[in-house]
Design a protein around this motif. Structure first.
Motif, PDB file in Angstrom:
ATOM      1  N   PHE A 104      -4.203   2.307  -4.296  1.00 38.07           N
ATOM      2  CA  PHE A 104      -3.868   3.704  -4.542  1.00 38.07           C
ATOM      3  C   PHE A 104      -3.055   4.300  -3.398  1.00 38.07           C
ATOM      4  CE2 PHE A 104      -4.950   8.197  -3.935  1.00 38.07           C
ATOM      5  CZ  PHE A 104      -4.503   8.711  -5.134  1.00 38.07           C
ATOM      6  N   GLY A 105      -1.937   4.952  -3.722  1.00 35.48           N
ATOM      7  CA  GLY A 105      -1.122   5.652  -2.737  1.00 35.48           C
ATOM      8  C   GLY A 105      -0.197   4.794  -1.919  1.00 35.48           C
ATOM      9  N   LEU A 106      -0.110   3.494  -2.208  1.00 37.51           N
ATOM     10  CA  LEU A 106       0.717   2.609  -1.394  1.00 37.51           C
ATOM     11  C   LEU A 106       2.198   2.932  -1.603  1.00 37.51           C
ATOM     12  CD1 LEU A 106       0.799   0.153   0.515  1.00 37.51           C
ATOM     13  CD2 LEU A 106       0.922  -1.296  -1.508  1.00 37.51           C
ATOM     14  N   SER A 107       2.902   3.257  -0.513  1.00 34.84           N
ATOM     15  CA  SER A 107       4.355   3.499  -0.482  1.00 34.84           C
ATOM     16  C   SER A 107       4.797   4.588  -1.460  1.00 34.84           C
ATOM     17  CB  SER A 107       5.127   2.196  -0.767  1.00 34.84           C
ATOM     18  OG  SER A 107       4.983   1.802  -2.121  1.00 34.84           O
ATOM     19  N   THR A 108       3.966   5.592  -1.666  1.00 33.68           N
ATOM     20  CA  THR A 108       4.362   6.674  -2.567  1.00 33.68           C
ATOM     21  C   THR A 108       5.347   7.632  -1.896  1.00 33.68           C
ATOM     22  OG1 THR A 108       2.357   7.842  -1.884  1.00 33.68           O
ATOM     23  CG2 THR A 108       2.258   6.593  -3.940  1.00 33.68           C
ATOM     24  N   ALA A 139      -2.913  10.994  15.325  1.00 37.29           N
ATOM     25  CA  ALA A 139      -1.981  11.188  14.220  1.00 37.29           C
ATOM     26  C   ALA A 139      -2.657  11.804  13.002  1.00 37.29           C
ATOM     27  CB  ALA A 139      -1.335   9.855  13.838  1.00 37.29           C
ATOM     28  N   PHE A 140      -3.855  11.331  12.625  1.00 42.47           N
ATOM     29  CA  PHE A 140      -4.507  11.771  11.386  1.00 42.47           C
ATOM     30  C   PHE A 140      -5.758  12.599  11.631  1.00 42.47           C
ATOM     31  CE2 PHE A 140      -2.488   7.609  10.526  1.00 42.47           C
ATOM     32  CZ  PHE A 140      -1.526   8.027   9.633  1.00 42.47           C
ATOM     33  N   GLY A 141      -6.233  12.614  12.858  1.00 43.56           N
ATOM     34  CA  GLY A 141      -7.456  13.328  13.151  1.00 43.56           C
ATOM     35  C   GLY A 141      -8.672  12.447  12.929  1.00 43.56           C
ATOM     36  N   PRO A 142      -9.733  12.657  13.714  1.00 40.05           N
ATOM     37  CA  PRO A 142     -10.966  11.886  13.484  1.00 40.05           C
ATOM     38  C   PRO A 142     -11.512  12.124  12.078  1.00 40.05           C
ATOM     39  CG  PRO A 142     -11.030  12.995  15.620  1.00 40.05           C
ATOM     40  CD  PRO A 142      -9.829  13.544  14.890  1.00 40.05           C
ATOM     41  N   GLY A 143     -11.757  11.043  11.356  1.00 45.33           N
ATOM     42  CA  GLY A 143     -12.199  11.130   9.964  1.00 45.33           C
ATOM     43  C   GLY A 143     -11.072  11.113   8.965  1.00 45.33           C
ATOM     44  N   GLY A 144      -9.823  11.161   9.435  1.00 43.40           N
ATOM     45  CA  GLY A 144      -8.681  11.113   8.523  1.00 43.40           C
ATOM     46  C   GLY A 144      -8.199   9.719   8.213  1.00 43.40           C
ATOM     47  N   TRP A 145      -8.855   8.705   8.762  1.00 45.05           N
ATOM     48  CA  TRP A 145      -8.490   7.322   8.495  1.00 45.05           C
ATOM     49  C   TRP A 145      -9.757   6.466   8.521  1.00 45.05           C
ATOM     50  CZ3 TRP A 145      -9.601   3.468  12.042  1.00 45.05           C
ATOM     51  CH2 TRP A 145     -10.003   3.907  13.305  1.00 45.05           C
ATOM     52  N   GLY A 146      -9.655   5.254   8.008  1.00 44.83           N
ATOM     53  CA  GLY A 146     -10.816   4.364   7.987  1.00 44.83           C
ATOM     54  C   GLY A 146     -10.420   2.970   7.539  1.00 44.83           C
ATOM     55  N   LEU A 147     -11.301   2.029   7.812  1.00 37.43           N
ATOM     56  CA  LEU A 147     -11.127   0.634   7.392  1.00 37.43           C
ATOM     57  C   LEU A 147     -12.093   0.347   6.246  1.00 37.43           C
ATOM     58  CD1 LEU A 147     -10.745  -1.411  10.711  1.00 37.43           C
ATOM     59  CD2 LEU A 147      -9.013  -1.057   8.947  1.00 37.43           C
ATOM     60  N   ALA A 148     -11.553  -0.142   5.127  1.00 37.35           N
ATOM     61  CA  ALA A 148     -12.367  -0.469   3.956  1.00 37.35           C
ATOM     62  C   ALA A 148     -12.345  -1.981   3.754  1.00 37.35           C
ATOM     63  CB  ALA A 148     -11.832   0.238   2.711  1.00 37.35           C
ATOM     64  N   CYS A 179      -5.440   5.881   5.209  1.00 38.69           N
ATOM     65  CA  CYS A 179      -5.131   7.079   6.002  1.00 38.69           C
ATOM     66  C   CYS A 179      -4.885   8.246   5.053  1.00 38.69           C
ATOM     67  CB  CYS A 179      -3.906   6.851   6.883  1.00 38.69           C
ATOM     68  SG  CYS A 179      -4.076   5.495   8.064  1.00 38.69           S
ATOM     69  N   LEU A 180      -5.638   9.314   5.232  1.00 36.38           N
ATOM     70  CA  LEU A 180      -5.509  10.520   4.405  1.00 36.38           C
ATOM     71  C   LEU A 180      -5.623  10.196   2.915  1.00 36.38           C
ATOM     72  CD1 LEU A 180      -2.625  12.385   6.279  1.00 36.38           C
ATOM     73  CD2 LEU A 180      -5.100  12.593   6.592  1.00 36.38           C
ATOM     74  N   GLY A 181      -6.530   9.306   2.573  1.00 40.69           N
ATOM     75  CA  GLY A 181      -6.770   8.969   1.171  1.00 40.69           C
ATOM     76  C   GLY A 181      -5.751   8.043   0.560  1.00 40.69           C
ATOM     77  N   LEU A 222      -7.880  -4.279  12.418  1.00 41.23           N
ATOM     78  CA  LEU A 222      -7.280  -2.976  12.678  1.00 41.23           C
ATOM     79  C   LEU A 222      -5.958  -3.115  13.427  1.00 41.23           C
ATOM     80  CD1 LEU A 222      -7.385   0.124  12.772  1.00 41.23           C
ATOM     81  CD2 LEU A 222      -8.732  -0.081  14.872  1.00 41.23           C
ATOM     82  N   MET A 223      -5.920  -3.966  14.443  1.00 40.78           N
ATOM     83  CA  MET A 223      -4.679  -4.154  15.200  1.00 40.78           C
ATOM     84  C   MET A 223      -3.578  -4.723  14.316  1.00 40.78           C
ATOM     85  SD  MET A 223      -5.946  -5.449  18.975  1.00 40.78           S
ATOM     86  CE  MET A 223      -6.856  -6.847  18.368  1.00 40.78           C
ATOM     87  N   ARG A 224      -3.925  -5.625  13.409  1.00 42.01           N
ATOM     88  CA  ARG A 224      -2.912  -6.197  12.523  1.00 42.01           C
ATOM     89  C   ARG A 224      -2.425  -5.177  11.492  1.00 42.01           C
ATOM     90  NH1 ARG A 224      -5.350 -12.334  11.425  1.00 42.01           N
ATOM     91  NH2 ARG A 224      -5.044 -13.088  13.564  1.00 42.01           N
ATOM     92  N   CYS A 225      -3.312  -4.318  11.022  1.00 42.11           N
ATOM     93  CA  CYS A 225      -2.897  -3.282  10.064  1.00 42.11           C
ATOM     94  C   CYS A 225      -1.984  -2.252  10.714  1.00 42.11           C
ATOM     95  CB  CYS A 225      -4.126  -2.589   9.473  1.00 42.11           C
ATOM     96  SG  CYS A 225      -5.072  -3.582   8.287  1.00 42.11           S
ATOM     97  N   CYS A 226      -2.190  -1.989  12.001  1.00 42.52           N
ATOM     98  CA  CYS A 226      -1.395  -0.974  12.678  1.00 42.52           C
ATOM     99  C   CYS A 226       0.055  -1.406  12.868  1.00 42.52           C
ATOM    100  CB  CYS A 226      -2.019  -0.634  14.038  1.00 42.52           C
ATOM    101  SG  CYS A 226      -3.519   0.362  13.908  1.00 42.52           S
ATOM    102  N   LYS A 227       0.355  -2.686  12.678  1.00 38.82           N
ATOM    103  CA  LYS A 227       1.751  -3.108  12.744  1.00 38.82           C
ATOM    104  C   LYS A 227       2.582  -2.425  11.668  1.00 38.82           C
ATOM    105  CE  LYS A 227       1.045  -7.518  12.458  1.00 38.82           C
ATOM    106  NZ  LYS A 227       1.350  -8.962  12.362  1.00 38.82           N
ATOM    107  N   ASP A 228       2.001  -2.213  10.474  1.00 39.19           N
ATOM    108  CA  ASP A 228       2.742  -1.581   9.390  1.00 39.19           C
ATOM    109  C   ASP A 228       3.017  -0.109   9.662  1.00 39.19           C
ATOM    110  OD1 ASP A 228       2.592  -4.015   8.196  1.00 39.19           O
ATOM    111  OD2 ASP A 228       1.092  -3.465   6.692  1.00 39.19           O
ATOM    112  N   LEU A 229       2.238   0.508  10.555  1.00 41.20           N
ATOM    113  CA  LEU A 229       2.468   1.906  10.914  1.00 41.20           C
ATOM    114  C   LEU A 229       3.375   2.051  12.132  1.00 41.20           C
ATOM    115  CD1 LEU A 229      -1.085   3.449  10.402  1.00 41.20           C
ATOM    116  CD2 LEU A 229       0.933   3.707   8.937  1.00 41.20           C
TER     117      LEU A 229
END
Length: 309
Positions: A143-147, A189-198, A218-220, A250-257
């Motif tokens: 959901f929300g990928l590259s929108t 960037a998103f604020g505490p609670g504005g991001w998470g790992l699922a 991040c942000l839903g 987490l470090m690997r996911c942050c490459k896309d950001l």
């Protein structure tokens, strides 16, 4: 006198004939020893009367069941159960849960969303899907990928050039950014609670490596997917390795950001090593073996068990 003599001769001839017959029919001792005796019972075998077969229920042998009962013989199904008296509105179906509820005047209402996971084809709206606006199933949803891109102020925080003072180097020469620095950038960037790992898979525990796949949200919105891994050397260290596996994902996911993307640039790595790091010879005081190790120039010399030479 003559008659008595004749009677004795006649009786003697009968005795001699009987002895001759018995001698002729009696087997010899050798033959009797070789052939075993057979005991012949004089009793005739008993005959058991056979029962006559019967194909009529209730006759013949009562201990055998000749037919099996069926539910059709025991339950009377009313004709209304076959659709004659039951209306289609009283039977729930999956279509009722998929379609939005309708009001009395016939118009649809989306005030009560269902909890069905959002599929990839229905993740075109950032705020949510008409079927599930607020609870996607992150274990399989995209959901929300590259929108659309994040706001400009968020992008500036994510793509800020890395500070060389935050970069560390391992003794084997691998440069890295501590995982706490990634979390600080995401919080800014998103604020505490504005991001998470699922998590998107179960924890895979191998003979020496623990791995698991995670999604960065991040942000839903789904931002990136990566599999983290961590080595362990003792079964008691599996819980710690599981937590390190999450940080690695987490470090690997942050490459896309774009966070600390310089660490994957070979030119930046060479320049950073030549400017901020040094490679020195050290000796292991326990084994007296020498080898080369890397450290930052602003860090103190190696400590026990190594000694710089």
């Amino acid at each position: 006198m003559a008659s008595r003599l004749l009677n004795r001769i006649h009786a003697g001839s009968r005795l001699s004939a009987a002895s001759i017959r018995s001698f002729a029919t009696a087997p010899s001792p050798e033959v009797a020893a070789r052939s075993p005796r057979r005991l012949v019972s004089s009793r005739a075998p008993l005959k058991t009367p056979t029962a006559k077969a019967s194909t009529t229920v209730g006759r013949g042998n009562p201990n055998f069941v000749e037919t099996l009962p069926t539910t059709a013989d025991e339950i009377d199904i009313p004709p209304e159960a076959y659709g004659g008296g039951v209306s289609s509105e009283s039977v729930p179906s999956s279509h009722d849960f998929l379609s939005p509820p309708t009001s009395k005047n016939g118009s649809s209402s989306s005030s009560a969303p269902s909890s069905i996971p959002v599929e990839f084809a229905e993740s075109a709206v950032i705020g949510g899907s008409p079927r599930d606006p607020s609870h996607p199933d992150w274990s399989r949803s995209y959901f929300g990928l590259s929108t659309q891109p994040f706001p400009k102020e968020v992008a500036e925080v994510l793509m800020t050039p890395i500070d060389p003072l935050d970069v560390e180097i391992k003794p084997d020469g691998l440069v890295y950014l501590p995982e706490i620095k990634y979390r600080r950038v995401l919080n800014k960037a998103f604020g505490p609670g504005g991001w998470g790992l699922a998590p998107r898979s179960e924890t895979n525990v191998g003979p020496r490596v623990v791995s698991r796949e995670y999604a960065l949200v991040c942000l839903g919105r789904l931002v990136a997917i990566a599999r983290g891994e961590q080595e362990y050397f003792d079964p008691n260290g599996i819980p710690t390795a599981t937590e390190a596996c999450k940080s690695n994902a987490l470090m690997r996911c942050c490459k896309d950001l774009g966070i600390a993307s310089e660490l994957w640039d070979p030119r930046f790595i060479r320049e950073f090593k030549s400017k901020y790091c040094t490679e020195v010879f050290v000796e292991d005081v326990r084994t007296k073996k020498k080898k080369k190790l890397w450290r930052r120039k602003d860090q103190p010399a190696f400590e026990y068990p190594f000694k710089e030479t």
